[in-house]
Design a protein around this motif. Structure first.
Motif, PDB file in Angstrom:
ATOM      1  N   VAL A  89       0.859  -1.181   0.000  1.00  0.00           N
ATOM      2  CA  VAL A  89       0.000   0.000   0.000  1.00  0.00           C
ATOM      3  C   VAL A  89       0.893   1.228   0.000  1.00  0.00           C
ATOM      4  O   VAL A  89       1.839   1.322   0.789  1.00  0.00           O
ATOM      5  CB  VAL A  89      -0.928   0.016   1.233  1.00  0.00           C
ATOM      6  N   SER A  90       0.611   2.155  -0.904  1.00  0.00           N
ATOM      7  CA  SER A  90       1.420   3.368  -1.006  1.00  0.00           C
ATOM      8  C   SER A  90       0.580   4.594  -0.677  1.00  0.00           C
ATOM      9  O   SER A  90      -0.545   4.741  -1.166  1.00  0.00           O
ATOM     10  CB  SER A  90       1.998   3.519  -2.419  1.00  0.00           C
ATOM     11  N   VAL A  91       1.145   5.455   0.166  1.00  0.00           N
ATOM     12  CA  VAL A  91       0.550   6.762   0.442  1.00  0.00           C
ATOM     13  C   VAL A  91       1.380   7.794  -0.319  1.00  0.00           C
ATOM     14  O   VAL A  91       2.563   7.982  -0.016  1.00  0.00           O
ATOM     15  CB  VAL A  91       0.530   7.079   1.946  1.00  0.00           C
ATOM     16  N   ALA A  92       0.778   8.415  -1.323  1.00  0.00           N
ATOM     17  CA  ALA A  92       1.499   9.373  -2.162  1.00  0.00           C
ATOM     18  C   ALA A  92       1.389  10.777  -1.587  1.00  0.00           C
ATOM     19  O   ALA A  92       0.356  11.165  -1.039  1.00  0.00           O
ATOM     20  CB  ALA A  92       0.952   9.341  -3.586  1.00  0.00           C
ATOM     21  N   TYR A  93       2.467  11.522  -1.722  1.00  0.00           N
ATOM     22  CA  TYR A  93       2.513  12.922  -1.319  1.00  0.00           C
ATOM     23  C   TYR A  93       2.866  13.773  -2.531  1.00  0.00           C
ATOM     24  O   TYR A  93       3.643  13.350  -3.395  1.00  0.00           O
ATOM     25  CB  TYR A  93       3.549  13.148  -0.215  1.00  0.00           C
ATOM     26  N   LEU A  94       2.291  14.968  -2.565  1.00  0.00           N
ATOM     27  CA  LEU A  94       2.584  15.932  -3.617  1.00  0.00           C
ATOM     28  C   LEU A  94       3.487  17.016  -3.055  1.00  0.00           C
ATOM     29  O   LEU A  94       3.192  17.606  -2.012  1.00  0.00           O
ATOM     30  CB  LEU A  94       1.290  16.557  -4.146  1.00  0.00           C
ATOM     31  N   GLY A  95       4.585  17.278  -3.754  1.00  0.00           N
ATOM     32  CA  GLY A  95       5.501  18.344  -3.369  1.00  0.00           C
ATOM     33  C   GLY A  95       5.577  19.386  -4.468  1.00  0.00           C
ATOM     34  O   GLY A  95       5.705  19.039  -5.644  1.00  0.00           O
ATOM     35  N   LEU A  96       5.488  20.660  -4.090  1.00  0.00           N
ATOM     36  CA  LEU A  96       5.582  21.770  -5.031  1.00  0.00           C
ATOM     37  C   LEU A  96       6.714  22.683  -4.598  1.00  0.00           C
ATOM     38  O   LEU A  96       6.849  22.990  -3.407  1.00  0.00           O
ATOM     39  CB  LEU A  96       4.274  22.558  -5.076  1.00  0.00           C
ATOM     40  N   ALA A  97       7.510  23.157  -5.560  1.00  0.00           N
ATOM     41  CA  ALA A  97       8.654  23.985  -5.199  1.00  0.00           C
ATOM     42  C   ALA A  97       9.051  24.879  -6.368  1.00  0.00           C
ATOM     43  O   ALA A  97       8.752  24.576  -7.525  1.00  0.00           O
ATOM     44  CB  ALA A  97       9.837  23.112  -4.809  1.00  0.00           C
ATOM     45  N   PRO A  98       9.753  25.998  -6.066  1.00  0.00           N
ATOM     46  CA  PRO A  98      10.320  26.802  -7.147  1.00  0.00           C
ATOM     47  C   PRO A  98      11.395  26.012  -7.876  1.00  0.00           C
ATOM     48  O   PRO A  98      11.749  24.896  -7.478  1.00  0.00           O
ATOM     49  CB  PRO A  98      10.916  28.016  -6.412  1.00  0.00           C
ATOM     50  N   ASP A  99      11.932  26.618  -8.928  1.00  0.00           N
ATOM     51  CA  ASP A  99      12.972  25.981  -9.728  1.00  0.00           C
ATOM     52  C   ASP A  99      14.094  25.492  -8.825  1.00  0.00           C
ATOM     53  O   ASP A  99      14.731  26.267  -8.114  1.00  0.00           O
ATOM     54  CB  ASP A  99      13.516  26.980 -10.759  1.00  0.00           C
ATOM     55  N   LEU A 100      14.330  24.177  -8.823  1.00  0.00           N
ATOM     56  CA  LEU A 100      15.339  23.566  -7.974  1.00  0.00           C
ATOM     57  C   LEU A 100      16.536  23.141  -8.813  1.00  0.00           C
ATOM     58  O   LEU A 100      16.411  22.899 -10.019  1.00  0.00           O
ATOM     59  CB  LEU A 100      14.747  22.355  -7.245  1.00  0.00           C
ATOM     60  N   PRO A 101      17.718  23.042  -8.219  1.00  0.00           N
ATOM     61  CA  PRO A 101      18.907  22.672  -8.991  1.00  0.00           C
ATOM     62  C   PRO A 101      18.856  21.230  -9.459  1.00  0.00           C
ATOM     63  O   PRO A 101      18.040  20.431  -9.007  1.00  0.00           O
ATOM     64  CB  PRO A 101      20.044  22.890  -7.988  1.00  0.00           C
ATOM     65  N   ALA A 102      19.748  20.899 -10.371  1.00  0.00           N
ATOM     66  CA  ALA A 102      19.854  19.527 -10.847  1.00  0.00           C
ATOM     67  C   ALA A 102      20.241  18.618  -9.693  1.00  0.00           C
ATOM     68  O   ALA A 102      21.041  19.004  -8.827  1.00  0.00           O
ATOM     69  CB  ALA A 102      20.892  19.436 -11.964  1.00  0.00           C
ATOM     70  N   PRO A 103      19.684  17.405  -9.631  1.00  0.00           N
ATOM     71  CA  PRO A 103      20.013  16.490  -8.529  1.00  0.00           C
ATOM     72  C   PRO A 103      21.496  16.144  -8.516  1.00  0.00           C
ATOM     73  O   PRO A 103      22.146  16.063  -9.561  1.00  0.00           O
ATOM     74  CB  PRO A 103      19.156  15.254  -8.840  1.00  0.00           C
ATOM     75  N   SER A 104      22.029  15.941  -7.324  1.00  0.00           N
ATOM     76  CA  SER A 104      23.448  15.586  -7.188  1.00  0.00           C
ATOM     77  C   SER A 104      23.698  14.125  -7.519  1.00  0.00           C
ATOM     78  O   SER A 104      24.804  13.754  -7.912  1.00  0.00           O
ATOM     79  CB  SER A 104      23.928  15.893  -5.763  1.00  0.00           C
ATOM     80  N   GLU A 105      22.668  13.278  -7.364  1.00  0.00           N
ATOM     81  CA  GLU A 105      22.815  11.854  -7.675  1.00  0.00           C
ATOM     82  C   GLU A 105      22.610  11.616  -9.165  1.00  0.00           C
ATOM     83  O   GLU A 105      21.662  12.132  -9.765  1.00  0.00           O
ATOM     84  CB  GLU A 105      21.804  11.034  -6.877  1.00  0.00           C
ATOM     85  N   ALA A 106      23.483  10.804  -9.756  1.00  0.00           N
ATOM     86  CA  ALA A 106      23.450  10.606 -11.203  1.00  0.00           C
ATOM     87  C   ALA A 106      22.166   9.933 -11.668  1.00  0.00           C
ATOM     88  O   ALA A 106      21.714  10.166 -12.794  1.00  0.00           O
ATOM     89  CB  ALA A 106      24.661   9.777 -11.627  1.00  0.00           C
ATOM     90  N   HIS A 107      21.551   9.099 -10.825  1.00  0.00           N
ATOM     91  CA  HIS A 107      20.362   8.361 -11.258  1.00  0.00           C
ATOM     92  C   HIS A 107      19.082   9.189 -11.115  1.00  0.00           C
ATOM     93  O   HIS A 107      18.028   8.763 -11.575  1.00  0.00           O
ATOM     94  CB  HIS A 107      20.226   7.063 -10.457  1.00  0.00           C
ATOM     95  N   MET A 108      19.173  10.370 -10.477  1.00  0.00           N
ATOM     96  CA  MET A 108      18.013  11.233 -10.312  1.00  0.00           C
ATOM     97  C   MET A 108      17.970  12.254 -11.434  1.00  0.00           C
ATOM     98  O   MET A 108      18.999  12.678 -11.957  1.00  0.00           O
ATOM     99  CB  MET A 108      18.066  11.947  -8.966  1.00  0.00           C
ATOM    100  N   SER A 109      16.750  12.692 -11.792  1.00  0.00           N
ATOM    101  CA  SER A 109      16.630  13.631 -12.902  1.00  0.00           C
ATOM    102  C   SER A 109      15.304  14.371 -12.827  1.00  0.00           C
ATOM    103  O   SER A 109      14.302  13.830 -12.351  1.00  0.00           O
ATOM    104  CB  SER A 109      16.722  12.884 -14.239  1.00  0.00           C
TER     105      SER A 109
END
Length: 221
Positions: A89-109
């Motif tokens: 069972v998954s509880v999803a959350y919504l996150g909203l934010a201004p322009d954020l920098p590129a992720p530091s982890e290579a697998h994130m995008s």
């Protein structure tokens, strides 16, 4: 015997980046769904409640520790076949934010939501639910400003609405509505020329949570 069903938290983190509505995702390198984009997520720990789990996943898995992200519960997903390995069972959350920098982890995008047509598990469905929630939030609440820097122009705010709603808006009509909505925008007394042309007034987000009158999407009035 009562079955024990794991509970996870999955995050739909949205921002306006490079003039498009984008979601933070990561590329899976293990089956199932190896090679597909997935939302950041994780199982809740025995000693934490759901908001704490969402905050932890945001910091540790999404790599957004300390970022100015508005986070709210989106929906719960519990149909039996959503994960081929086990019942989750998954509880999803919504996150909203201004322009954020590129992720530091290579697998994130950061990926444009329109390009995420094939995702792991049911994450495409969760993503679309999150996008629709964000679009609706812009109609009735002041969360459109959550995509903006602390000080912004009306033109910058209008561009957020156009990108999230995926439709052009009349500049004069938009200006009249947002400046007329009680408590939405507060003038800072400063101006900027970063939009080009004549100096434009800078505003900050006011204290209102609900918009009076609401900002209905074109075709929904």
């Amino acid at each position: 015997m009562v079955p024990r069903i794991p509970v996870s938290v999955d995050l739909v983190v949205l921002t306006v980046r490079e003039q498009r509505l984008s979601a933070l995702v990561w590329r899976r390198d293990q089956p199932p769904h190896a090679g597909r984009w997935a939302l950041s997520g994780g199982f809740i720990q025995l000693d934490e409640d759901l908001p704490a789990a969402a905050a932890r996943v945001l910091a540790e898995r999404a790599g957004l520790r300390g970022a100015p992200v508005h986070l709210e519960q989106l929906q719960t997903y519990g149909y039996p076949d959503r994960d081929p390995r086990q019942r989750v069972v998954s509880v999803a959350y919504l996150g909203l934010a201004p322009d954020l920098p590129a992720p530091s982890e290579a697998h994130m995008s950061w990926q444009g939501v329109n390009s995420l047509t094939s995702m792991a598990f049911d994450h495409r469905r969760i993503l679309l639910d999150g996008v629709e929630r964000a679009r609706s939030k812009l109609e009735y609440t002041s969360l459109g400003a959550a995509f903006c820097p602390p000080e912004f122009t009306v033109a910058e705010l209008r561009r957020v609405y156009e990108i999230v709603w995926n439709t052009p808006l009349d500049p004069r009509n938009f200006h009249r509505k947002v400046t007329g909505a009680e408590g939405f925008l507060v003038p800072t007394g400063r101006t900027t020329t970063r939009d080009g042309g004549r100096p434009a007034r800078l505003y900050r987000r006011g204290g209102a949570e609900l918009l009076h009158p609401p900002m209905l999407r074109p075709g929904r009035a």
